[in-house]
Design an enzyme around this catalytic site. Sequence first.
Site, PDB file in Angstrom:
ATOM      1  CG  ASP A  85       2.951  -2.387  -0.190  1.00 17.28           C
ATOM      2  OD1 ASP A  85       3.647  -2.226  -1.011  1.00 17.28           O
ATOM      3  OD2 ASP A  85       2.926  -2.204   1.224  1.00 17.28           O
ATOM      4  CG  ASP A 120       8.444   1.946  -2.992  1.00 19.46           C
ATOM      5  OD1 ASP A 120       7.953   0.688  -2.447  1.00 19.46           O
ATOM      6  OD2 ASP A 120       7.913   3.062  -2.211  1.00 19.46           O
ATOM      7  CB  CYS A 272     -22.474   3.333  14.739  1.00 18.22           C
ATOM      8  SG  CYS A 272     -22.431   2.226  13.117  1.00 18.22           S
ATOM      9  CB  CYS A 274     -22.966  -0.819  11.418  1.00 18.70           C
ATOM     10  SG  CYS A 274     -22.031  -1.291  12.882  1.00 18.70           S
ATOM     11  CB  CYS A 277     -23.797  -0.006  16.392  1.00 18.21           C
ATOM     12  SG  CYS A 277     -21.771   0.079  16.057  1.00 18.21           S
TER      13      CYS A 277
HETATM   14 ZN   LIG Z   1     -21.438   0.545  14.053  1.00 20.02          ZN
END
Ligand SMILES: [Zn+2]
Length: 508
Positions: A85, A120, A272, A274, A277
Site C-alpha cells: 500500500d 491516491d 472452533c 483450530c 482453540c
Molecule cells: Zn480457533
Amino acid sequence: MSFEITERDLAGRAGVLLTRRGEVETPCLMPVINPVKNLIPARELKDNFGFKMIITNSYLILKHFGHEAPDVHQLVGYDGAIMTDSGAYQLLIYGGVETDPHEIVKFQERIGSDIGVILDTPTGGFASRTDAEKTVEETIRRARLSLEWREDPTMLWAGPIQGGRYLDLIRRSARTMGRLDFQTHPLGSPVQIMEGYDYSTLVDMIVAAKLSLPPDRPLHLFGAGHPMMLALAVALGCDLFDSAAYALFAKDDRYLTVRGTFRLDRLTELPCNCPVCSRYSQKDLLEMPKKEREENLARHNLYVTASEMKAIRQALKEGGLWELVEARSRAHPKLYEAYKRLGKYAKYLEENDPVIGKEVKGIFIYDKHSLARPEVMRHRKRVIENYSRPPGKEIGVFIPNPPERPYIKSKEYKYAAEILSGQEFHICFYGEPFGVVPSELSETFPLSQYECSEGIGMNVAKELKKFISANAYRKVFIIDPRSTMVIEGAKTLRSIDEIRGQLDEDSP
Ligand SMILES: [Zn+2]
C-alpha cells in the site's frame, strides 16, 4: 493478461492472478503485515495458514528504513507475492503523509513490490459531495502520472476507485480508472462504512464499481476482512481482500467467527477447532500474559479467516454461493439487510451467473428473498419473454405443482395427460418458486432440482396472469382445489375431471 477467470457463480469469480512471484488463486485474502514488527511472522502465513499473498505498507517502510530499505520480501521474511500500500490510508486518517506520489511509486518499484498502489486521495465514508468529487479527480490525475513514472513492466499496479458513498462518482471513477493500464482496482472507503455496519451501502458501492469496470480486472475490497461478510462480497464480484482485522481484534481481546465477533471474556467455550482453540480453553487464554494472548487470538482469527476463504471458493466452484451468503447473512441484522438488497441487483447477478458450464446442483429456496437468485429469475423472465406455447396447443390447463419431480413423472400429470388426450391441450404447472412451468420444460434444470420451503409468499397469480396473456390460448382452465386462483379469461375448476364436462357444455 494478468488475470484469468476460471469459474463463476452469481457475480463471483474464481480465477488466477499472475504475479511475478507466481500464480495466486482468487478470491484471495491478504493478511496485512506491519513491516516493522508483525505479531505473526510473515513466513508462517504462507506455510501454516496457506495465505499465498500478503500486503504491507510501503509508506511505513520508507518512513522507518528510509531509501536504504532492502527488498520487501527480505524485509518481512516472505517469499510469496507481496502487495504494498502507498500511505493513502494514513493520508485519510492523519490528514497528511511525508511522501509524494512520485516518490512512493519509485520506492515501491525499488523495494521489489509485486503489486504496487499509487498514492491516491481517499474519499472516506463521510466526505461531502464536493470533497468526494475532488478526491476522484485528483486520484485520476495522480493515476495518469504514476503510470508514466513506472519503469518495471513485470510489476502489477493497482488503480484505486474513489467516490465514497456517492454511486455516480464511483461509476465515473471506475470508468476512467478502468481505461488506464492498471491490473487490479481497489475500491476505497469501505472501512468507515463497515464500521457503521452499513453493509447495504457497501453492496451498492460494489455493484456501482463492478458495472463500470472492465470485467477482466480484479476488484479489491480495500480494508474488508471480517469473515462474516466475505461471502457476500465475493458473490457481488470482489476478487481480492485484505485483513488487518485479525490483528486489530486480537489486540482488543476479540475473537472472530463467521457468526460475528465475540469478546473473549464473554465466551465460555471456544467454538472452533483450530490449533489454538484445540490446545487452549477460554480460561487459559484469559490467564495468559497479554502479549501471548494477543498472538494466540491473532492466530485463531487468521485460521477462521483462511477457513472461510476455503469455504467460499468451494461454494463458488460447486454453484452454492447463494446458499452460503444466505447462511452468513444471519450473523447480523445489517448483513441480512444487505443480503435482501441483492433483490435490487437480481438482474446484475443473473447476467453474470453462468447459464452453461455450471455443475447441476439442486437449489434451496428458503423464503421470498431466495427468489432473487439467478436460476429462479432466469426461468421467470424467459418463460414470459422467450417462450411460446407449442403450436396447435390451444387449450391451456394449469395444474398445481405436484410433490413429485420431475413434474411430468408425477401421478397428477399422468392422470391429466390420460384424460386430456387431445392434441390441443397444453398442460402446465404452477406454484412456488418458479411461477409457471410448461410440462415440456419440467425436466430442465433447475425446474426439478430444487427444494422449497412451503408458503414463501410468491405472487403466483401474477405469474400465471402474465404467462396466460403472453400465450393467447383459445381456452384456459386453472385447476385449484381451493378455488382461490381466479384470473380473468380463465376458468377455475376444482378438479381436472371437470374439464371434459366444461368442454361438452361449451360445444353445441
Ligand atoms: Zn480457533
